[in-house]
Structure formats: structure tokens, C-alpha cells
Motif scaffolding. Structure first.
Motif, PDB file in Angstrom:
ATOM      1  N   PHE A  71       0.917  -1.208   0.076  1.00  0.00           N
ATOM      2  CA  PHE A  71       0.192  -0.024   0.029  1.00  0.00           C
ATOM      3  C   PHE A  71       0.955   1.197  -0.112  1.00  0.00           C
ATOM      4  O   PHE A  71       1.906   1.255   0.274  1.00  0.00           O
ATOM      5  CB  PHE A  71      -0.966   0.253   1.034  1.00  0.00           C
ATOM      6  CG  PHE A  71      -0.319   0.228   2.464  1.00  0.00           C
ATOM      7  CD1 PHE A  71      -0.136   1.280   3.087  1.00  0.00           C
ATOM      8  CD2 PHE A  71       0.336  -1.161   3.312  1.00  0.00           C
ATOM      9  CE1 PHE A  71       0.433   1.528   4.212  1.00  0.00           C
ATOM     10  CE2 PHE A  71       0.930  -1.164   4.320  1.00  0.00           C
ATOM     11  CZ  PHE A  71       0.990   0.253   4.736  1.00  0.00           C
ATOM     12  N   ASP A  72       0.324   2.357  -0.387  1.00  0.00           N
ATOM     13  CA  ASP A  72       1.080   3.654  -0.465  1.00  0.00           C
ATOM     14  C   ASP A  72       0.464   4.623   0.734  1.00  0.00           C
ATOM     15  O   ASP A  72      -0.508   4.444   1.112  1.00  0.00           O
ATOM     16  CB  ASP A  72       0.647   4.233  -1.775  1.00  0.00           C
ATOM     17  CG  ASP A  72       1.155   3.809  -3.108  1.00  0.00           C
ATOM     18  OD1 ASP A  72       2.424   3.191  -2.762  1.00  0.00           O
ATOM     19  OD2 ASP A  72       0.331   3.494  -4.037  1.00  0.00           O
ATOM     20  N   MET A  73       1.404   5.272   1.062  1.00  0.00           N
ATOM     21  CA  MET A  73       1.119   6.300   2.252  1.00  0.00           C
ATOM     22  C   MET A  73       0.403   7.194   1.794  1.00  0.00           C
ATOM     23  O   MET A  73       0.553   7.951   0.541  1.00  0.00           O
ATOM     24  CB  MET A  73       2.362   6.935   2.994  1.00  0.00           C
ATOM     25  CG  MET A  73       2.243   7.783   3.932  1.00  0.00           C
ATOM     26  SD  MET A  73       1.405   7.293   5.286  1.00  0.00           S
ATOM     27  CE  MET A  73       2.572   6.410   6.237  1.00  0.00           C
ATOM     28  N   ASP A  74      -0.927   7.582   2.304  1.00  0.00           N
ATOM     29  CA  ASP A  74      -1.800   8.679   1.812  1.00  0.00           C
ATOM     30  C   ASP A  74      -2.383   9.201   3.022  1.00  0.00           C
ATOM     31  O   ASP A  74      -3.104   8.968   3.658  1.00  0.00           O
ATOM     32  CB  ASP A  74      -2.835   8.149   1.099  1.00  0.00           C
ATOM     33  CG  ASP A  74      -3.783   9.094   0.432  1.00  0.00           C
ATOM     34  OD1 ASP A  74      -3.775  10.267   0.738  1.00  0.00           O
ATOM     35  OD2 ASP A  74      -4.661   8.655  -0.641  1.00  0.00           O
ATOM     36  N   TYR A  75      -1.499  10.502   3.413  1.00  0.00           N
ATOM     37  CA  TYR A  75      -2.158  11.040   4.490  1.00  0.00           C
ATOM     38  C   TYR A  75      -3.542  11.581   4.561  1.00  0.00           C
ATOM     39  O   TYR A  75      -4.227  11.826   5.438  1.00  0.00           O
ATOM     40  CB  TYR A  75      -1.207  12.597   4.954  1.00  0.00           C
ATOM     41  CG  TYR A  75       0.219  12.228   5.004  1.00  0.00           C
ATOM     42  CD1 TYR A  75       0.626  11.062   5.621  1.00  0.00           C
ATOM     43  CD2 TYR A  75       1.167  13.227   4.797  1.00  0.00           C
ATOM     44  CE1 TYR A  75       1.855  10.635   5.965  1.00  0.00           C
ATOM     45  CE2 TYR A  75       2.448  12.737   5.376  1.00  0.00           C
ATOM     46  CZ  TYR A  75       2.909  11.838   5.675  1.00  0.00           C
ATOM     47  OH  TYR A  75       4.278  11.541   6.080  1.00  0.00           O
ATOM     48  N   SER A  76      -4.156  11.869   3.342  1.00  0.00           N
ATOM     49  CA  SER A  76      -5.702  11.967   3.253  1.00  0.00           C
ATOM     50  C   SER A  76      -6.434  11.191   3.935  1.00  0.00           C
ATOM     51  O   SER A  76      -7.685  11.292   4.165  1.00  0.00           O
ATOM     52  CB  SER A  76      -6.203  12.478   2.102  1.00  0.00           C
ATOM     53  OG  SER A  76      -5.983  11.321   0.914  1.00  0.00           O
ATOM     54  N   GLU A  77      -5.996   9.710   3.797  1.00  0.00           N
ATOM     55  CA  GLU A  77      -6.738   8.763   4.437  1.00  0.00           C
ATOM     56  C   GLU A  77      -6.390   8.261   6.008  1.00  0.00           C
ATOM     57  O   GLU A  77      -7.164   7.349   6.890  1.00  0.00           O
ATOM     58  CB  GLU A  77      -6.568   7.367   3.634  1.00  0.00           C
ATOM     59  CG  GLU A  77      -7.267   7.634   2.183  1.00  0.00           C
ATOM     60  CD  GLU A  77      -6.787   6.276   1.382  1.00  0.00           C
ATOM     61  OE1 GLU A  77      -6.808   5.254   2.030  1.00  0.00           O
ATOM     62  OE2 GLU A  77      -6.611   6.498   0.244  1.00  0.00           O
ATOM     63  N   ALA A  78      -5.551   9.174   6.519  1.00  0.00           N
ATOM     64  CA  ALA A  78      -5.165   8.926   7.981  1.00  0.00           C
ATOM     65  C   ALA A  78      -6.265   9.403   8.899  1.00  0.00           C
ATOM     66  O   ALA A  78      -6.996  10.239   8.610  1.00  0.00           O
ATOM     67  CB  ALA A  78      -3.843   9.781   8.198  1.00  0.00           C
TER      68      ALA A  78
END
Length: 176
Positions: A4-11
């Protein structure tokens, strides 16, 4: 599990903000603090994921009731208020505290919570406290519970399941 990719908008934060939430009672139990030996009742409330416009879905709120320092018994009025707000019918008879807890299993509530700072004996912290409890505006619970491994769970418990009421208990056996 695939990558998976780090996506801060989903944190998501691990903080439940001050506010009012539709919850479901996940568990209720009597317990004891290990360090102090203090007895308490704990209600594990989960913020419902079947209500579309509320934050912090699936987060837990812990509501505790402590015994009176004078009598050592739990305040009966507080216990009855939880049951009343959870929709337990008036004059329902409980055989034991566990029977009461079983009646509350997966019942909905509407709670208002507030993060409050505390300080005692040189220590400090912050607790999320239930400030108000009311009947749910959405009594038909469609919350999807999670297993310990994070997968969805079918609890197998239905609010119409019969409860054994043939056991008798005296007032002296109750903790309140």
C-alpha cells in the motif's frame, strides 16, 4: 496483504472529539483496577458505523460507574439510567448483574462526550468522559462489528433472542 502507499488524506486520528455520538453497547462488565483494587462497572461503547454523518466511526468510548464511597455499592439510579436510555422496558426484572449486562448487549445510545484534563498526586492526563446519555435517535442498529482480526463479524445475537428469567436473586446479592 498486498502493498500500500502512504496517503495522509486517509489517515485517522485516535482521538474522539468532544461532541454527541450514536453508539452501541459492545460490552458491559464489572472489573477491578489492578493497582488500587477499586471495583467499577465498565460499558464499552462503539461509535456506530451505520450512521452516515458522524466522525470517529468504530472508535471506543469507555463509560465507568464507581461504587459510592459511603456504602461501597454502585449507584442504582445510574445503572437504571443506562438501561432506560438503552430502551430496556420499565419493570424488567434482572436475575443478576450479568443478566442486566446481557440485556444491554448491542443496544444503542446517544452520548455526549468531553475530553477533560485531570491531575492527582503529581500525575496528570486526559480522559474522554460521558457527560450525557439519551435514547438513540436511530434504534434500529445496523452497525457492522469487527472481529479481533479486523474482519466483519456476524454476532449471532438478535435482540429478539429469548433470555432465561427462571433464576431468582435477592436484593442482598446485588452490588447496588
Amino acid at each position: 496483504m498486498a502493498g500500500f502507499d502512504m496517503d495522509y488524506s486517509e489517515a485517522t486520528d485516535f482521538v474522539v472529539e468532544n461532541g454527541t455520538y450514536e453508539v452501541v453497547i459492545n460490552e458491559a462488565k464489572q472489573d477491578v483496577f489492578k493497582n488500587s483494587g477499586m471495583d467499577y462497572l465498565q460499558f464499552d461503547l462503539i461509535i456506530r458505523n451505520d450512521i452516515t454523518n458522524q466522525n470517529s466511526k468504530n472508535m471506543h468510548i469507555f463509560y465507568r460507574i464507581f461504587p459510592s464511597k459511603e456504602t461501597g455499592k454502585f449507584p442504582k439510579g445510574m445503572l437504571l439510567a443506562v438501561g432506560k436510555n438503552a430502551g430496556i422496558p420499565n419493570n424488567t426484572h434482572f436475575q443478576s448483574l450479568d443478566d442486566y449486562f446481557n440485556h444491554l448487549y448491542h443496544k444503542p445510545l446517544l452520548v455526549t462526550v468531553k475530553n477533560e484534563k485531570w491531575e492527582k498526586n503529581g500525575k496528570s492526563g486526559e480522559n474522554l468522559n460521558v457527560k450525557n446519555m439519551r435514547p438513540s435517535a436511530f434504534p434500529n442498529v445496523q452497525h457492522i462489528f469487527k472481529n479481533n482480526d479486523g474482519t466483519s463479524a456476524n454476532t449471532g445475537m438478535n435482540s429478539s433472542d429469548p433470555i432465561d428469567t427462571t433464576i431468582d436473586i435477592t436484593d442482598d446479592q446485588l452490588p447496588f
